[in-house]
Design a protein around this motif. Structure first.
Motif, short mmCIF file in Angstrom:
data_model
loop_
_atom_site.label_atom_id
_atom_site.label_comp_id
_atom_site.label_asym_id
_atom_site.label_seq_id
_atom_site.Cartn_x
_atom_site.Cartn_y
_atom_site.Cartn_z
N PRO A 178 -0.22 -10.61 -6.22
CA PRO A 178 0.52 -10.88 -5.45
C PRO A 178 1.10 -9.78 -4.73
O PRO A 178 1.47 -8.54 -5.46
CB PRO A 178 1.93 -11.72 -5.84
N HIS A 179 1.16 -9.58 -3.40
CA HIS A 179 1.56 -8.48 -2.44
C HIS A 179 3.05 -8.15 -2.93
O HIS A 179 3.66 -9.17 -3.08
CB HIS A 179 1.34 -8.74 -1.11
N GLY A 180 3.46 -6.93 -3.12
CA GLY A 180 4.94 -6.70 -3.29
C GLY A 180 5.70 -7.17 -2.18
O GLY A 180 6.97 -7.73 -2.47
N GLY A 181 5.31 -7.15 -1.05
CA GLY A 181 6.08 -7.90 0.21
C GLY A 181 6.32 -9.42 -0.03
O GLY A 181 7.29 -10.05 0.39
N ALA A 182 5.20 -10.26 -0.65
CA ALA A 182 5.33 -11.49 -0.74
C ALA A 182 6.49 -11.91 -1.69
O ALA A 182 7.67 -12.65 -1.73
CB ALA A 182 4.26 -12.26 -1.01
N VAL A 183 6.43 -10.94 -2.95
CA VAL A 183 7.49 -11.10 -3.83
C VAL A 183 8.97 -10.69 -3.51
O VAL A 183 9.91 -11.40 -3.70
CB VAL A 183 7.33 -10.04 -5.26
N SER A 186 12.81 -4.06 -8.08
CA SER A 186 11.98 -3.80 -9.24
C SER A 186 11.20 -4.91 -9.62
O SER A 186 11.36 -5.96 -9.92
CB SER A 186 12.97 -3.25 -10.44
N TYR A 187 9.76 -4.35 -9.40
CA TYR A 187 8.72 -5.29 -9.89
C TYR A 187 8.43 -5.05 -11.20
O TYR A 187 8.16 -3.85 -11.68
CB TYR A 187 7.45 -4.97 -8.97
N LEU A 188 8.26 -6.01 -11.99
CA LEU A 188 7.98 -5.92 -13.39
C LEU A 188 6.80 -6.71 -13.90
O LEU A 188 6.52 -6.07 -15.26
CB LEU A 188 9.03 -6.77 -14.06
N ASP A 189 6.26 -7.33 -13.20
CA ASP A 189 4.90 -8.19 -13.77
C ASP A 189 4.19 -8.75 -12.65
O ASP A 189 4.78 -9.09 -11.61
CB ASP A 189 5.19 -9.01 -14.80
N ALA A 190 2.79 -8.77 -12.80
CA ALA A 190 2.28 -9.60 -11.65
C ALA A 190 2.02 -10.94 -12.42
O ALA A 190 2.10 -11.35 -13.30
CB ALA A 190 1.00 -8.79 -11.42
N VAL A 191 1.47 -12.17 -11.28
CA VAL A 191 0.92 -13.28 -11.82
C VAL A 191 -0.15 -13.77 -11.14
O VAL A 191 -0.60 -13.13 -10.03
CB VAL A 191 2.39 -14.30 -11.32
N GLU A 192 -0.82 -14.76 -11.43
CA GLU A 192 -2.04 -15.51 -10.97
C GLU A 192 -1.70 -16.20 -9.76
O GLU A 192 -0.70 -16.76 -9.60
CB GLU A 192 -2.67 -16.16 -12.03
N THR A 193 -2.75 -16.17 -9.14
CA THR A 193 -2.92 -17.32 -7.72
C THR A 193 -2.65 -18.58 -8.36
O THR A 193 -3.34 -19.07 -9.53
CB THR A 193 -4.33 -17.01 -7.22
N GLU A 197 7.08 -19.45 -14.39
CA GLU A 197 7.07 -19.83 -15.91
C GLU A 197 8.17 -19.30 -16.68
O GLU A 197 7.68 -19.32 -18.09
CB GLU A 197 5.87 -20.04 -16.11
N GLY A 198 9.18 -19.15 -16.12
CA GLY A 198 10.45 -18.63 -17.20
C GLY A 198 10.31 -17.22 -17.42
O GLY A 198 11.16 -16.67 -18.14
N ASP A 199 9.39 -16.51 -17.20
CA ASP A 199 9.30 -15.07 -17.30
C ASP A 199 9.56 -14.33 -15.95
O ASP A 199 9.16 -14.64 -15.04
CB ASP A 199 7.72 -14.63 -17.55
N ARG A 200 10.44 -13.21 -16.40
CA ARG A 200 11.08 -12.41 -15.15
C ARG A 200 9.69 -11.59 -14.66
O ARG A 200 9.08 -10.84 -15.31
CB ARG A 200 11.96 -11.40 -15.62
N VAL A 201 9.63 -11.53 -13.60
CA VAL A 201 8.50 -10.94 -12.45
C VAL A 201 9.25 -9.80 -11.71
O VAL A 201 8.46 -8.92 -11.47
CB VAL A 201 8.03 -11.92 -11.45
N ALA A 202 10.49 -9.98 -11.19
CA ALA A 202 11.17 -9.01 -10.37
C ALA A 202 12.62 -9.17 -10.52
O ALA A 202 13.07 -10.15 -10.55
CB ALA A 202 10.69 -8.91 -8.81
#
Length: 128
Positions: free
Chosen positions: A49-54, A81-88, A115-120
């Motif tokens: 996912p593009h950082g701009g989308a997050v 702060s971006y912490l993790d990436a996710v799947e489509t 899914e409960g995990d912090r992404v940003a």
């Protein structure tokens, strides 16, 4: 307290959010949740996912929470702060909570999860 009449409808009419597919899931004074399903057209050249989308799903929650009092609020500063990436196909959920409120300014923390995990983690301050 309740959100002033017409506030939710005004927030939900945001054309940028509509274009990206960001939806307002919850709204109360000083609090908002937005969601975004990660689609192929939101990916960067790494296939994540593009950082701009997050950022956008977090910013939408920030905007909703900060305008939930009925008075106009505009961003003074933000950071993420971006912490993790996710799947489509993954649904991102951004939860914004007011952490400080004065007559002229307010501060918000937004946690983006999948899914409960912090992404940003996003923080923002507004002028009211």
């Amino acid at each position: 307290m309740t959100v002033p009449e017409g506030t939710r409808e005004r927030i939900e009419s945001d054309p940028y959010c509509e274009r990206l597919g960001i939806e307002l899931a919850a709204l109360s004074e000083g609090y908002a949740e937005t969601t975004l399903v990660v689609t192929e057209d939101l990916l960067n050249f790494h296939g994540t996912p593009h950082g701009g989308a997050v950022y956008s799903v977090a910013d939408a929650a920030f905007a909703a929470a900060s305008n939930s009092h009925g008075d106009p609020a505009v961003a003074l500063e933000t950071n993420v702060s971006y912490l993790d990436a996710v799947e489509t196909g993954t649904t991102l959920t951004a939860t914004a909570e007011e952490t400080h409120l004065t007559r002229r300014t307010a501060e918000y923390e937004v946690v983006v999860t999948a899914e409960g995990d912090r992404v940003a983690t996003f923080r923002g301050r507004v002028y009211r």
